[in-house]
Design a protein around this motif. Sequence first.
Motif, PDB file in Angstrom:
ATOM      1  N   LEU A  59      18.557 -10.112  -2.191  1.00  0.00           N
ATOM      2  CA  LEU A  59      19.787 -10.458  -1.476  1.00  0.00           C
ATOM      3  C   LEU A  59      21.004 -10.176  -2.332  1.00  0.00           C
ATOM      4  CD1 LEU A  59      18.630 -13.938  -0.129  1.00  0.00           C
ATOM      5  CD2 LEU A  59      18.907 -11.854   1.223  1.00  0.00           C
ATOM      6  N   GLN A  83      17.421  -3.954   2.119  1.00  0.00           N
ATOM      7  CA  GLN A  83      17.117  -4.446   3.458  1.00  0.00           C
ATOM      8  C   GLN A  83      15.666  -4.123   3.825  1.00  0.00           C
ATOM      9  OE1 GLN A  83      19.221  -2.489   6.740  1.00  0.00           O
ATOM     10  NE2 GLN A  83      17.347  -2.922   7.839  1.00  0.00           N
ATOM     11  N   ARG A  86      13.353  -6.376   1.774  1.00  0.00           N
ATOM     12  CA  ARG A  86      13.254  -7.760   2.256  1.00  0.00           C
ATOM     13  C   ARG A  86      12.370  -7.833   3.486  1.00  0.00           C
ATOM     14  NH1 ARG A  86      19.062  -7.624   1.528  1.00  0.00           N
ATOM     15  NH2 ARG A  86      19.351  -7.515   3.786  1.00  0.00           N
ATOM     16  N   ARG A  87      12.602  -6.869   4.382  1.00  0.00           N
ATOM     17  CA  ARG A  87      11.866  -6.865   5.630  1.00  0.00           C
ATOM     18  C   ARG A  87      10.355  -6.800   5.370  1.00  0.00           C
ATOM     19  NH1 ARG A  87      13.349  -3.823  10.837  1.00  0.00           N
ATOM     20  NH2 ARG A  87      15.005  -2.811   9.692  1.00  0.00           N
ATOM     21  N   PHE A  92      11.659 -15.828   3.744  1.00  0.00           N
ATOM     22  CA  PHE A  92      12.621 -16.804   3.211  1.00  0.00           C
ATOM     23  C   PHE A  92      12.480 -18.149   3.911  1.00  0.00           C
ATOM     24  CE2 PHE A  92      14.852 -12.793   2.290  1.00  0.00           C
ATOM     25  CZ  PHE A  92      15.149 -12.982   0.947  1.00  0.00           C
ATOM     26  N   LEU A 115      10.474  -7.847  13.263  1.00  0.00           N
ATOM     27  CA  LEU A 115      11.129  -7.149  12.156  1.00  0.00           C
ATOM     28  C   LEU A 115      10.105  -6.468  11.250  1.00  0.00           C
ATOM     29  CD1 LEU A 115      13.984  -9.621  11.209  1.00  0.00           C
ATOM     30  CD2 LEU A 115      14.245  -7.260  11.956  1.00  0.00           C
TER      31      LEU A 115
ATOM     32  N   LEU B 292      19.188 -13.384   9.868  1.00  0.00           N
ATOM     33  CA  LEU B 292      18.590 -12.141  10.370  1.00  0.00           C
ATOM     34  C   LEU B 292      18.770 -11.018   9.363  1.00  0.00           C
ATOM     35  CD1 LEU B 292      19.646 -12.308  14.129  1.00  0.00           C
ATOM     36  CD2 LEU B 292      17.335 -12.508  13.189  1.00  0.00           C
ATOM     37  N   LYS B 293      19.970 -10.975   8.767  1.00  0.00           N
ATOM     38  CA  LYS B 293      20.227  -9.922   7.790  1.00  0.00           C
ATOM     39  C   LYS B 293      19.319 -10.114   6.576  1.00  0.00           C
ATOM     40  CE  LYS B 293      24.222  -7.150   6.581  1.00  0.00           C
ATOM     41  NZ  LYS B 293      25.657  -7.010   6.762  1.00  0.00           N
ATOM     42  N   ALA B 294      19.167 -11.375   6.134  1.00  0.00           N
ATOM     43  CA  ALA B 294      18.294 -11.651   5.002  1.00  0.00           C
ATOM     44  C   ALA B 294      16.858 -11.239   5.325  1.00  0.00           C
ATOM     45  CB  ALA B 294      18.341 -13.137   4.650  1.00  0.00           C
ATOM     46  N   MET B 295      16.455 -11.470   6.572  1.00  0.00           N
ATOM     47  CA  MET B 295      15.086 -11.127   6.957  1.00  0.00           C
ATOM     48  C   MET B 295      14.889  -9.629   7.085  1.00  0.00           C
ATOM     49  SD  MET B 295      14.440 -14.066   9.827  1.00  0.00           S
ATOM     50  CE  MET B 295      12.839 -13.496  10.361  1.00  0.00           C
ATOM     51  N   GLY B 296      15.972  -8.880   6.901  1.00  0.00           N
ATOM     52  CA  GLY B 296      15.826  -7.428   6.911  1.00  0.00           C
ATOM     53  C   GLY B 296      16.255  -6.772   8.202  1.00  0.00           C
TER      54      GLY B 296
END
Lengths: 254, 379
Positions: A59, A83, A86-87, A92, A115, B292-296
């Motif tokens: 992050l 990104q 993380r996906r 988290f 995702l 959502l952004k953190a989750m990618g």
Amino acid sequence: MSQAVIETHQLGKRYEAGAQGGLWAVRGVTLNVYAGDVTVLMGPSGSGKTTLLSMIGGLLDPSQGYLSVCGVTLDGCGEPERQRFRRKHIGFIFQNYNLLQALTARENVAIGLRLRGYDESEADGCLDLVGLARKAGAMPHELSGGQRQRVAIARALAGAPPVLLADEPTAALDAEQGRLIMGLLRKRAKETGTTVLVVTHDPRVRDFADRVIEMEDGRLHRIVRRLRRVPRSAAAPRVRPHRHPRKEGRHVSP
Amino acid sequence: MKGIGWKNLKRDKTRMLVAVLGVVFAVVLVTTEVGMLLGLVRNASLLIDRSRADIWVSTVDVKTFDFATPFAQRKKYLIQSVPGVERVEEFNVSYSIWKLPTGGNANIQVVAFDPWGELAAPLSMTEGSLDDLHNQDAIIIDDGERAKLGNPAVGSYVEVMQHRAKVVGFTHDMRSFTTTPYVFTTLSRSETYGWLTNGNSGPSNSIYFLVKVAPGANVDEVRRAIQGSVPDVEAHSRESFSWRTRSYWLFETGMGLGFLAAAFLGLMVGGVIVSQTLYAMTIERLPEFGVLKAMGASMFDLARIVLEQGLICGLVGLVLGLAISLGIGQAAASAGTTVLIPQPLVLAVAALTFLLCSAAALVSIVRLRKIEPAMVFRT
Ligand SMILES: Nc1ncnc2c1ncn2[C@@H]1O[C@H](COP(=O)(O)OP(=O)(O)OP(=O)(O)O)[C@@H](O)[C@H]1O
Ligand SMILES: [Mg+2]
């Protein structure tokens, strides 16, 4: 010992903004975390725990040092790459659950699956793992704090990311719910080899750790390897664990 | 991330309502303002467009259908002798005065034509018939103008230009642009009820001659031949005279600009309401977007949520707004104002709504771009 899932060397983060004109929130952190380990990160407020966790989770861009997670080198890579990282690799968990309020438990979990490219129909199975299959159709505001956090865990582990990162996951919960949550995380780590890193102020969380890392002023202060059996029933540990703290090393950074 | 936008809206019905109202406001304003403009413009050239004349002959430099000036009636014979001219009919439009039952007066436009002729616009009658114009003192008015003229019925006697007149029928939806009611009558009464002198009472005058060209003759050649051989007249093709009339009202008076400015203002106000509402929703859910952004989730995924919200509000607002506009159109028609909502206008308004809502969503999307993924642990 197997290859470390999280590897850092002299890792540092400097915030440029601030009254003093800049601050090293994390510095000189050298650390290896292995698959299937539950690592608890403790330390006073402002010691840099969240900052370290954010860097490991892709992050936040490190200012200094080496950082590799799941074989991806994260120092100096751009947001699009982070990104994707993380996906693919990170689940988290937050203090305030951060569920999408307009979505049911099932739909929240489905986002995690979608995702990561998994079929949304697996959402109920993920909720079952945290014992909430019955509540799949409930909205977040219809759930208790502990139930919300369990939905958040189901969302985080949906699609089986190899690393789970949690910042104060039990802070908003009572002792029993806290133990339930930590028990779930530990179970996940041991059953699937998921690497779990938990930031906390809560001393009871130590009971679930394989390793406790203490931070102070941005540095690793102490690493304690716990040599004890964690209670089987996570929800109600009856026996107080036997403590054998051992200093693994005092890290002094420049 | 499909469906999240809709679920967000469902959970925040108040905001959705506000955004939808914003769209409704814009849609209704644009549709009715432009519809009214289209109606006015249609009315402005109605008697030209519906005429079956190829050429309209008037004095030089007539600005619009309603403001023509008289010229000598005998020029008809000169026009008739131009090669290629098959038929010529007189057509007079002049301002006049109608005495109201209250004792006051109403301005009217007397439209005098040959009811046996072939070239003037046919009257669409709802009551009475064209043949009744042959009766003594007969006039026909539009049913939409009755209220302005003291609500006469068929058979009522009225006073026009201090002469007795008898209402023998009603047309429907044949109203003037100037809002001065048309009073239809025969050529023989154009000087009784109208005002065709050009200052000195001399020989008879006319306002227009309608010309039909012979089969095979070229309209433009005949038109130029008339201008060349008849002094002090201008010959227009039907289309160019129609356009001259419309463009006079639209552009020279600035009226078109006025309507379009009102429509544009409606669009802007509606757009601001929608974008502010979407923005407020976005700010309120910023932590969720952060997660959502953190989750990618990609920027595209996040933008899609906001866009979905905007487009749903747009669609609902469009449907409601069009329904309301059609209702307003109906009400206006019964109150004597033409509001035209043709299909191309509906399509244009739909496209405009789509653009408006996308632009409104863009404001939020720009904000979402600035989200730091690291914020998720700071809330
Ligand atoms: N975005 C930022 N900009 C500037 N300084 C920051 C920023 N985020 C954190 N800091 C500073 O960095 C230091 C470490 O912060 P961090 O949040 O990592 O601490 P923490 O150990 O998680 O504390 P807590 O236990 O209170 O959550 C603090 O002094 C904090 O003020
Ligand atoms: Mg913190």
